[in-house]
Motif scaffolding. Structure first.
Motif, PDB file in Angstrom:
ATOM      1  N   ALA A   1       0.833  -1.201   0.000  1.00  0.00           N
ATOM      2  CA  ALA A   1       0.000   0.000   0.000  1.00  0.00           C
ATOM      3  C   ALA A   1       0.871   1.257   0.000  1.00  0.00           C
ATOM      4  O   ALA A   1       0.616   2.205  -0.744  1.00  0.00           O
ATOM      5  CB  ALA A   1      -0.930  -0.011   1.216  1.00  0.00           C
ATOM      6  N   ARG A   2       1.912   1.251   0.844  1.00  0.00           N
ATOM      7  CA  ARG A   2       2.812   2.417   0.891  1.00  0.00           C
ATOM      8  C   ARG A   2       3.469   2.624  -0.469  1.00  0.00           C
ATOM      9  O   ARG A   2       3.652   3.754  -0.924  1.00  0.00           O
ATOM     10  CB  ARG A   2       3.906   2.218   1.949  1.00  0.00           C
ATOM     11  N   ASP A   3       3.830   1.530  -1.115  1.00  0.00           N
ATOM     12  CA  ASP A   3       4.469   1.603  -2.422  1.00  0.00           C
ATOM     13  C   ASP A   3       3.496   2.170  -3.459  1.00  0.00           C
ATOM     14  O   ASP A   3       3.908   2.779  -4.431  1.00  0.00           O
ATOM     15  CB  ASP A   3       4.920   0.189  -2.833  1.00  0.00           C
ATOM     16  N   LEU A   4       2.200   1.952  -3.228  1.00  0.00           N
ATOM     17  CA  LEU A   4       1.175   2.455  -4.145  1.00  0.00           C
ATOM     18  C   LEU A   4       0.628   3.789  -3.649  1.00  0.00           C
ATOM     19  O   LEU A   4      -0.560   4.053  -3.704  1.00  0.00           O
ATOM     20  CB  LEU A   4       0.046   1.423  -4.297  1.00  0.00           C
ATOM     21  N   TYR A   5       1.512   4.601  -3.137  1.00  0.00           N
ATOM     22  CA  TYR A   5       1.238   6.001  -2.808  1.00  0.00           C
ATOM     23  C   TYR A   5       0.326   6.222  -1.604  1.00  0.00           C
ATOM     24  O   TYR A   5      -0.173   7.320  -1.409  1.00  0.00           O
ATOM     25  CB  TYR A   5       0.650   6.747  -4.021  1.00  0.00           C
TER      26      TYR A   5
END
Lengths: 310, 365
Positions: A215-219
């Motif tokens: 999720a963090r990687d997807l902004y």
């Protein structure tokens, strides 16, 4: 779709062995299954008998009593079955107590959730050794009797008790909350908090943290990752914990009796009152049946919403 | 081919990147040890190495999931510093896929766009495009748990690609698939990369996978980046013993550097091989088994390097024959195209092994 074709000669071999097993064991399989089922029933039998005698039959009495007739002398007689007791349920006094029970247990559940979630989150993100230590810490209260611990609160909340004096010392005004609904909620939260922490911990601990990284990687910000991934995936724990706190709070007897005095009676105290003081078995039973129904419905809602690990 | 209009613009630059992990007992592990690396825009770059070599940690530092202990990471010239992952222009395909189990395929794919507040209508279009790109159109409303491993893999890919990241990071994305599916996905990934023209940084421990797919490969070992080059250069001209050994089969002939273009083998034979090592340093000459030829003793052409030996084992593989050759000071493996049995050398034959000088490389370590 990937096609997983078996090797060309496999089906021939399969048919052969199937045919052979059919001839060799006619009905044996079914016999074995039946024997297994019988064995399971025998193993469960002592408990089944115990529960039937001490749980099902008394429960049947309660249901029967709720439809029974009360004589002038206050005896409950199992004849002329009627709905008089249920008609009394709308009485102001019962409604007041019921609403009070409902909002107190709802407030207790919400406070427990707010307190327990961060703690459970914290515990489940520690190393395994620290985790176990903290879980033992959560369960320490169970090592002593609930009744004794509730009495301890009474001492602490007394007008010259530690908590009261501390409140006044730091200028939070009148610290005397004993025999108020606040004291009851405090006692309920204290008593049932571990029941919220443990299922929450179990649910959060199971979450795959690479999902949060995903999720963090997807902004997603830290908060968005929590709201969209951690929170929904911990929902089974939230529901299980809320059930485990709400249901006993709703029927609580000991805590309101000790910390709430007579003014803040809940349904539990009211039922006791009906049986012992008012000698009105049917009404007491009818209230009990309604309370049981509420709990049953809550439990069903829990199972319907996908929770499996109560 | 790629539309590399901006030529050799660097997509990712790592300078002196170090990552140390400390544990409670005070021991420190250096997972990544002073890595300098420049990845060109639009290239398919693989980080290759055995497990625990620091390749995944390097990738995670680019993604922002891990912060470097020292060094600098730039993406398209911009210093990443302490920037959290959500503020970096990269997306990751995780080894475990990390698909959100409580969301449908479409919701998973749309997650990044939603977080970036892309308007709904535009989002739907992009999600459809990405799902079609990986040929998962019919599965858009399924949950990840209802998909096979290969299908989950495609969704993970679509979920990252839909954001049109400047760099796509892939952490062993094919590791969980069976061999057949893996081969198929290798091709698809390579084609996809050409189609979208995004820089791929691909982490793998599978040397065959890296060689097949990559424009360039960086081989890592013990936290260090040993060699960065094209697959062919890595295979044909390894610079270290580890790289030569890790990529395919090879033979090592212990040697000492005699001068700028000469090495001395352990048996005293001199070979004309260029190396930039100081005279006297211990090295090894590596030659691939398929670059060696077996001749009857004394029949080897004189313009090739030769070593005398005796056949110890003969392994018939159908399309090839592997000879195990005993030389008095070592053992060689030779891979020959299969010949008819009558034309084959037998165990115990005295033979000469030869190779072209340009097929040998000097390695250290």
């Amino acid at each position: 779709m990937p096609v997983e074709a078996p090797p060309g000669d496999a089906p021939v071999g399969e048919t052969e062995s199937e045919g052979a097993s059919e001839v060799a064991t006619p009905g044996l399989e079914r016999q074995a299954e039946r024997a297994k089922a019988r064995q399971g029933f025998l193993l469960g039998l002592p408990t089944i008998i115990y529960l039937f005698i001490f749980f099902i039959i008394p429960l049947g009495f309660v249901v029967a009593y709720s439809f029974a007739t009360r004589t002038r002398s206050g005896r409950t007689e199992l004849r002329d079955f009627n709905l008089d007791a249920y008609a009394r349920l709308g009485d102001d006094i019962i409604m007041t107590v019921a609403w009070r029970s409902l909002w107190m247990s709802v407030v207790t559940t919400i406070i427990c959730l707010i307190l327990a979630y961060p703690l459970a989150y914290f515990i489940s993100t520690r190393t395994p050794a620290v985790r176990n230590m903290m879980l033992v810490g959560v369960m320490i209260p169970f090592w002593s009797n609930f009744l004794i611990r509730t009495y301890a609160w009474r001492v602490l909340l007394d007008s010259d008790g530690l908590v009261t004096q501390a409140f006044e010392a730091i200028g939070l005004g009148d610290g005397r909350i004993l025999f108020t609904s606040n004291a009851v909620i405090l006692g309920l939260v204290y008593g049932y908090l571990p029941f919220m922490v443990l299922p929450l911990y179990a649910a959060i601990e199971r979450i795959d943290w690479s999902l949060v990284e995903g999720a963090r990687d997807l902004y997603a910000s830290g908060w968005a990752a929590f709201r969209r991934v951690v929170w929904p995936l911990s929902r089974p724990g939230v529901i299980a914990g809320s059930m485990l706190v709400f249901v006993p709070s709703f029927g609580a007897y000991v805590t309101p009796a000790i910390l709430g005095g007579n003014k803040e009676g809940l349904l539990g105290s009211y039922i006791v009152l009906q049986f012992l003081s008012a000698r009105n078995g049917p009404v007491g039973s009818a209230v009990s049946v309604v309370v049981l129904a509420v709990m049953l419905i809550s439990t069903l809602i829990y199972f319907r919403s996908g929770g499996k690990n109560l | 081919m790629n539309e590399t209009t901006n030529g050799m613009r660097p997509a990712v630059e790592l300078a002196g990147v170090v990552k140390r992990f400390g544990d409670r007992s005070g021991t420190e592990v250096t997972a990544v040890d002073h890595v300098d690396l420049t990845i060109t825009d639009g290239e398919f770059f693989s980080l290759l190495g055995p497990s625990g070599c620091g390749k995944t940690t390097t990738l995670r530092m680019v993604a922002g999931l891990e912060l470097p202990t020292a060094g600098s990471i730039r993406i398209h010239g911009e210093e990443m510093g302490l920037r959290p992952p959500n503020k970096r222009p990269v997306n990751t395909v995780f080894q475990s896929y990390a698909l959100f189990p409580h969301m449908t395929v479409a919701a998973n794919v749309g997650f990044g766009l939603e977080m970036r507040k892309v308007p709904q209508s535009e989002r739907r279009e992009l999600v459809d495009w990405a799902i079609e790109l990986v040929e998962m159109g019919s599965m858009a409303h399924r949950k990840p748990t209802q998909l096979s491993g290969g299908q989950q893999q495609r969704v993970a890919l679509a979920r990252a690609l839909v954001n049109r990241p400047e760099v796509l990071l892939l952490d062993e994305p094919l590791g969980a698939l069976d061999l057949k599916l893996r081969h198929q996905m290798q091709h698809e990934l390579k084609n996809l990369q050409r189609e979208v023209g995004i820089t791929f940084v691909y982490v793998t421990h599978d040397q065959e996978e890296a060689v097949t797919m990559s424009d360039r490969i960086g081989v890592m070992h013990d936290g260090k980046l040993l060699q960065v080059d094209t697959p062919e250069a890595i295979y044909e001209r390894p610079t270290t013993r580890f790289v030569a050994d890790f990529i395919g089969q090879t033979n090592f002939l212990e040697a000492t550097v005699a001068g700028a273009d000469e090495v001395v083998l352990a048996n005293g034979d001199r070979l004309r091989l260029a190396s930039d090592h100081d005279a006297g340093s211990a090295v090894a000459v590596t030659v691939r088994p398929e670059r060696l030829t077996v001749h009857r003793r004394g029949e080897a052409p004189t313009d090739r390097h030769t070593v005398d030996g005796r056949v110890e084992t003969v392994t018939y593989l159908g399309n090839a024959v592997i000879y195990g050759i005993g030389v008095d000071w070592m053992h060689l493996e030779v891979r020959c195209p299969a010949t008819l049995a009558g034309d084959r050398r037998e165990v115990g034959d005295d033979i000469t092994v030869s190779f072209e000088p340009e097929h040998a490389a000097v390695v250290t370590g």
